[in-house]
Scaffold this active site. Sequence first.
Site, PDB file in Angstrom:
ATOM      1  N   ASN A 296     -27.071  -9.836  11.699  1.00  0.00           N
ATOM      2  CA  ASN A 296     -27.304  -8.709  10.794  1.00  0.00           C
ATOM      3  C   ASN A 296     -26.270  -7.661  11.171  1.00  0.00           C
ATOM      4  OD1 ASN A 296     -28.049  -6.542   9.272  1.00  0.00           O
ATOM      5  ND2 ASN A 296     -30.249  -6.716   9.706  1.00  0.00           N
TER       6      ASN A 296
ATOM      7  N   HIS B 264     -20.450  -4.417   4.819  1.00  0.00           N
ATOM      8  CA  HIS B 264     -19.809  -3.975   3.581  1.00  0.00           C
ATOM      9  C   HIS B 264     -18.402  -3.436   3.800  1.00  0.00           C
ATOM     10  CE1 HIS B 264     -23.996  -4.360   2.544  1.00  0.00           C
ATOM     11  NE2 HIS B 264     -24.332  -3.349   3.347  1.00  0.00           N
TER      12      HIS B 264
ATOM     13  N   ASP C  44     -13.039 -11.563  10.043  1.00  0.00           N
ATOM     14  CA  ASP C  44     -12.025 -12.422  10.662  1.00  0.00           C
ATOM     15  C   ASP C  44     -12.557 -13.077  11.936  1.00  0.00           C
ATOM     16  OD1 ASP C  44     -10.290 -11.780   8.631  1.00  0.00           O
ATOM     17  OD2 ASP C  44      -9.104 -10.355   9.800  1.00  0.00           O
TER      18      ASP C  44
ATOM     19  N   HIS D 292     -30.224  -9.979   6.316  1.00  0.00           N
ATOM     20  CA  HIS D 292     -30.535  -8.566   6.085  1.00  0.00           C
ATOM     21  C   HIS D 292     -32.041  -8.423   5.914  1.00  0.00           C
ATOM     22  CE1 HIS D 292     -26.331  -7.650   5.592  1.00  0.00           C
ATOM     23  NE2 HIS D 292     -26.233  -8.723   4.838  1.00  0.00           N
ATOM     24  N   LEU D 293     -32.571  -7.343   6.433  1.00  0.00           N
ATOM     25  CA  LEU D 293     -33.993  -7.049   6.262  1.00  0.00           C
ATOM     26  C   LEU D 293     -34.278  -6.685   4.804  1.00  0.00           C
ATOM     27  CD1 LEU D 293     -34.219  -4.903   9.486  1.00  0.00           C
ATOM     28  CD2 LEU D 293     -35.583  -6.967   9.104  1.00  0.00           C
TER      29      LEU D 293
ATOM     30  N   TYR E 133     -36.840  -0.411   5.800  1.00  0.00           N
ATOM     31  CA  TYR E 133     -36.679  -1.422   6.853  1.00  0.00           C
ATOM     32  C   TYR E 133     -37.984  -1.792   7.563  1.00  0.00           C
ATOM     33  CZ  TYR E 133     -31.777  -0.316   6.083  1.00  0.00           C
ATOM     34  OH  TYR E 133     -30.551  -0.128   5.500  1.00  0.00           O
TER      35      TYR E 133
ATOM     36  N   ARG F 193     -23.658  -1.641  -1.370  1.00  0.00           N
ATOM     37  CA  ARG F 193     -24.274  -2.686  -0.523  1.00  0.00           C
ATOM     38  C   ARG F 193     -24.238  -4.067  -1.188  1.00  0.00           C
ATOM     39  NH1 ARG F 193     -26.811   0.403   3.532  1.00  0.00           N
ATOM     40  NH2 ARG F 193     -27.516   2.396   2.698  1.00  0.00           N
TER      41      ARG F 193
HETATM   42  C1  DQA Z   1     -29.065  -4.017   6.479  1.00  0.00           C
HETATM   43  C2  DQA Z   1     -28.515  -3.590   5.121  1.00  0.00           C
HETATM   44  C3  DQA Z   1     -27.247  -2.792   5.273  1.00  0.00           C
HETATM   45  O1  DQA Z   1     -26.751  -2.385   4.001  1.00  0.00           O
HETATM   46  C4  DQA Z   1     -27.512  -1.550   6.093  1.00  0.00           C
HETATM   47  O2  DQA Z   1     -26.316  -0.822   6.296  1.00  0.00           O
HETATM   48  C5  DQA Z   1     -28.190  -1.850   7.379  1.00  0.00           C
HETATM   49  C6  DQA Z   1     -29.251  -2.841   7.402  1.00  0.00           C
HETATM   50  C7  DQA Z   1     -30.427  -4.732   6.348  1.00  0.00           C
HETATM   51  O3  DQA Z   1     -30.821  -5.381   7.305  1.00  0.00           O
HETATM   52  O4  DQA Z   1     -31.084  -4.613   5.323  1.00  0.00           O
HETATM   53  O5  DQA Z   1     -27.917  -1.227   8.397  1.00  0.00           O
HETATM   54  O6  DQA Z   1     -28.150  -4.935   7.061  1.00  0.00           O
END
Ligand code: DQA
Length: 147
Positions: free
Chosen positions: A73, A79, A86, A99-100, A21, A110
């Site tokens: 995010n 997931h 909803d 997503h990062l 990250y 994921r």
């Molecule tokens: C995330 C990817 C997700 O799978 C993970 O659970 C995160 C961060 C990302 O920003 O890459 O907490 O959303």
Amino acid sequence: MILVLNGPNLNLLGLREPEVYGEGTLEELEAKCEAWGEDLGLTVVSRQSNFEGQLIDWLHRAESDGFRAVILNAGGLTHTSVPLRDAIAGIDIPVVEVHLSNVHAREPFRHRSLISAVCLGTIAGFGPTSYQAALLTLSERVDTPCQ
Ligand code: DQA
């Protein structure tokens, strides 16, 4: 005005799995979003919660709170969460999933997002630039001027 919502564990950015990250903190990410928004003429407000219900409440209220769109995010809830899906489906303003990390290049669990189908689109894998791309896309999409 654009709402940037960060979900569970994103408060740990900088400490949490930096090889995945990055080393930047949530505070830095939020400051970047604010500055990128400013460049595009958008006011950006950021919020983070580790609680699914809090994220849902913020989504429900986003439009009446004056937001034109949400950048979300959802972290791991992406997931797993039918209620979050909803909530997105139930509101009238667009939500961009970000997503990062490149979730598709990671563990199989994921690869599935429960929220993608109800979002305007998904941007994943570019670190903080995923948020910048979402801001850019929203700035180009929103017809009426927003700030
Ligand atoms: C995330 C990817 C997700 O799978 C993970 O659970 C995160 C961060 C990302 O920003 O890459 O907490 O959303």
